[in-house]
Design a protein around this motif. Structure first.
Motif, mmCIF file in Angstrom:
data_model
loop_
_atom_site.group_PDB
_atom_site.id
_atom_site.type_symbol
_atom_site.label_atom_id
_atom_site.label_comp_id
_atom_site.label_asym_id
_atom_site.label_seq_id
_atom_site.Cartn_x
_atom_site.Cartn_y
_atom_site.Cartn_z
ATOM 1 N N LEU A 73 0.801 -1.346 -0.228
ATOM 2 C CA LEU A 73 -0.003 0.172 -0.025
ATOM 3 C C LEU A 73 0.844 1.248 -0.002
ATOM 4 C CD1 LEU A 73 -2.769 -1.082 2.793
ATOM 5 C CD2 LEU A 73 -3.002 -1.213 0.186
ATOM 6 N N VAL A 74 2.216 0.987 0.205
ATOM 7 C CA VAL A 74 3.045 2.240 0.450
ATOM 8 C C VAL A 74 2.887 3.350 -0.681
ATOM 9 C CG1 VAL A 74 5.531 2.773 0.153
ATOM 10 C CG2 VAL A 74 4.693 1.234 2.005
ATOM 11 N N TYR A 75 2.882 2.474 -2.100
ATOM 12 C CA TYR A 75 2.820 3.512 -3.244
ATOM 13 C C TYR A 75 1.517 4.043 -3.777
ATOM 14 C CZ TYR A 75 7.766 2.725 -3.048
ATOM 15 O OH TYR A 75 9.170 2.607 -2.791
ATOM 16 N N GLY A 76 0.567 3.778 -2.847
ATOM 17 C CA GLY A 76 -0.885 4.305 -3.064
ATOM 18 C C GLY A 76 -1.892 3.233 -3.349
ATOM 19 N N THR A 77 -3.094 3.475 -3.232
ATOM 20 C CA THR A 77 -4.127 2.632 -3.441
ATOM 21 C C THR A 77 -5.073 3.227 -4.588
ATOM 22 O OG1 THR A 77 -5.623 3.946 -1.611
ATOM 23 C CG2 THR A 77 -4.155 1.796 -1.205
ATOM 24 N N ASP A 85 -13.840 -1.564 -4.056
ATOM 25 C CA ASP A 85 -13.044 -1.912 -3.068
ATOM 26 C C ASP A 85 -11.610 -1.205 -3.115
ATOM 27 O OD1 ASP A 85 -14.799 -3.538 -2.052
ATOM 28 O OD2 ASP A 85 -14.025 -5.610 -2.681
ATOM 29 N N THR A 86 -10.853 -0.858 -2.091
ATOM 30 C CA THR A 86 -9.521 -0.277 -2.098
ATOM 31 C C THR A 86 -8.449 -1.455 -2.475
ATOM 32 O OG1 THR A 86 -10.255 1.518 -0.635
ATOM 33 C CG2 THR A 86 -7.807 0.995 -0.740
ATOM 34 N N ILE A 87 -7.765 -1.146 -3.145
ATOM 35 C CA ILE A 87 -6.701 -2.193 -4.061
ATOM 36 C C ILE A 87 -5.541 -1.267 -4.030
ATOM 37 C CG2 ILE A 87 -8.440 -3.914 -4.793
ATOM 38 C CD1 ILE A 87 -7.215 -2.613 -7.714
ATOM 39 N N GLY A 88 -4.301 -1.987 -4.038
ATOM 40 C CA GLY A 88 -2.923 -1.585 -4.107
ATOM 41 C C GLY A 88 -2.699 -1.182 -5.367
ATOM 42 N N SER A 89 -1.991 -0.026 -5.659
ATOM 43 C CA SER A 89 -1.610 0.303 -7.100
ATOM 44 C C SER A 89 -1.020 -0.688 -7.755
ATOM 45 C CB SER A 89 -0.723 1.854 -6.955
ATOM 46 O OG SER A 89 -1.411 2.779 -6.304
ATOM 47 N N SER A 90 -0.068 -1.434 -7.213
ATOM 48 C CA SER A 90 0.401 -2.586 -8.067
ATOM 49 C C SER A 90 -0.539 -3.680 -8.481
ATOM 50 C CB SER A 90 1.525 -3.395 -7.270
ATOM 51 O OG SER A 90 0.648 -3.838 -5.894
ATOM 52 N N GLU A 91 -1.531 -3.899 -7.763
ATOM 53 C CA GLU A 91 -2.602 -4.820 -8.211
ATOM 54 C C GLU A 91 -3.524 -4.114 -9.276
ATOM 55 O OE1 GLU A 91 -6.556 -6.906 -6.736
ATOM 56 O OE2 GLU A 91 -5.061 -6.050 -5.155
#
Length: 264
Positions: A73-77, A85-91
Motif C-alpha cells: 500500500l506504500v505507493y498508493g491505492t 474496494d480499495t486495492i493496491g496500486s500494484s494490483e
C-alpha cells in the motif's frame, strides 16, 4: 520482492525463488530480473524518507495488517472499477497490464495473421473492467500502423546475467522492431510521467533483443504512461543518448548486484 529467472535454456520465471540465496541454490544460471537489479539503486527521497514514513502511517491506520500487506500500500491505492474496494496500486497496474496483453493477443497474435484490420470489427471478447485503461493503446496500434510481435516476451543474457519480461514488442511503419513498457501512474498532468529507471529498464532489454535477434540497430523504446485518473495514455520515446546512458547504468548496477547479493 525480488524476482529471478532460470536461464539454463530458455529464460523461465521462477515464482518460488525470491531471494539471492534461493537463486544460488537453484542453479548457477538463475539470474535476477531487470527490475530486481534496478532495485539496488536507491532514491534519497523515496527510499529514505517517503517509504519509511508511509509504512509507519499505514501501520497505524491498519494495525491488523502484516508488514508485507502494508508494503503493497506504500505507493498508493486505487478503487476497483467494479467492486469499489480499495486495492493496491500494484494490483491495479498488474490488471491493466493483463488487460492490454489479452486484448493484443485476441485481436492480433492469437489469430496468427499479424495486422488484420477486419479483426477489429469482427472479434467479440468478454468485457474486462480495466478496458478503459487499455483501449487507448489498442487504438494507438491501429492508428500508428504498428504490427504487434509479442506481449510479455522474456529476454535474457548470459553475458550481463539478467533477464526480464518485455510488455510489448512490435514493428513500426519502417518494419523496425521497437519495445514498449506500460506504467500506471497518477497526476500525469497531460504528459508522460517518467523516471530514469524507466529508461534503464527498457534500454537494457532493447540491448538484449538486439543481441538475441542479431539486429544491426538498437530497437526504439517507448514508455507508455497510463493515467490512472483519466485513462489517457502519454508516450515518451527515449533518445539514443538516453538509452546509451541507461544501458551503461544498468550494466554497472548489475555488476554491483552480483558482487553484493549473488556471490557467497
Amino acid at each position: 520482492m525480488a524476482h529471478f529467472y532460470d536461464c539454463t535454456s530458455e529464460p523461465k520465471f521462477e515464482k518460488d525463488v525470491t531471494t539471492p540465496a534461493q537463486a544460488r541454490k537453484n542453479n548457477y544460471k538463475t539470474y535476477p530480473s531487470v527490475t530486481t537489479v534496478l532495485g539496488i539503486i536507491k532514491d534519497d527521497f523515496l527510499d529514505s524518507i517517503y517509504k519509511p514514513r508511509m509504512m509507519v502511517d499505514l501501520a497505524r491506520k491498519h494495525p491488523d495488517l502484516v508488514w508485507q500487506d502494508i508494503e503493497t500500500l506504500v505507493y498508493g491505492t486505487r478503487e476497483h472499477p467494479v467492486t469499489g474496494d480499495t486495492i493496491g496500486s500494484s494490483e491495479f497496474g498488474t490488471s491493466v497490464h493483463k488487460c492490454i496483453e489479452d486484448m493484443v493477443n485476441d485481436k492480433w497474435l492469437n489469430l496468427g495473421s499479424g495486422y488484420d484490420e477486419p479483426s477489429r470489427a469482427s472479434f467479440v471478447r468478454q468485457p474486462n473492467p480495466y478496458e478503459p485503461w487499455a483501449e487507448p493503446f489498442i487504438e494507438w496500434i491501429y492508428e500508428s500502423g504498428t504490427k504487434p510481435m509479442a506481449c510479455e516476451h522474456i529476454i535474457g543474457s548470459h553475458t550481463i546475467k539478467t533477464a526480464g519480461s518485455i510488455d510489448f514488442m512490435g514493428y513500426d511503419e519502417d518494419d523496425k522492431l521497437f519495445l514498449a513498457d506500460y506504467k500506471c501512474r497518477t497526476n500525469c498532468k497531460g504528459k508522460a510521467k517518467t523516471y530514469p529507471k524507466d529508461c534503464e529498464q527498457l534500454a537494457i532489454e532493447s540491448f538484449m533483443v538486439m543481441k538475441e535477434y542479431k539486429l544491426d540497430y538498437l530497437p526504439r523504446c517507448i514508455t507508455v504512461c497510463v493515467d490512472c485518473d483519466t485513462t489517457k495514455h502519454y508516450h515518451r520515446e527515449w533518445t539514443p543518448e538516453e538509452m546509451k546512458k541507461g544501458i551503461e547504468n544498468f550494466k554497472y548496477a548489475c555488476k554491483l548486484y552480483w558482487n553484493k547479493r549473488m556471490k557467497k
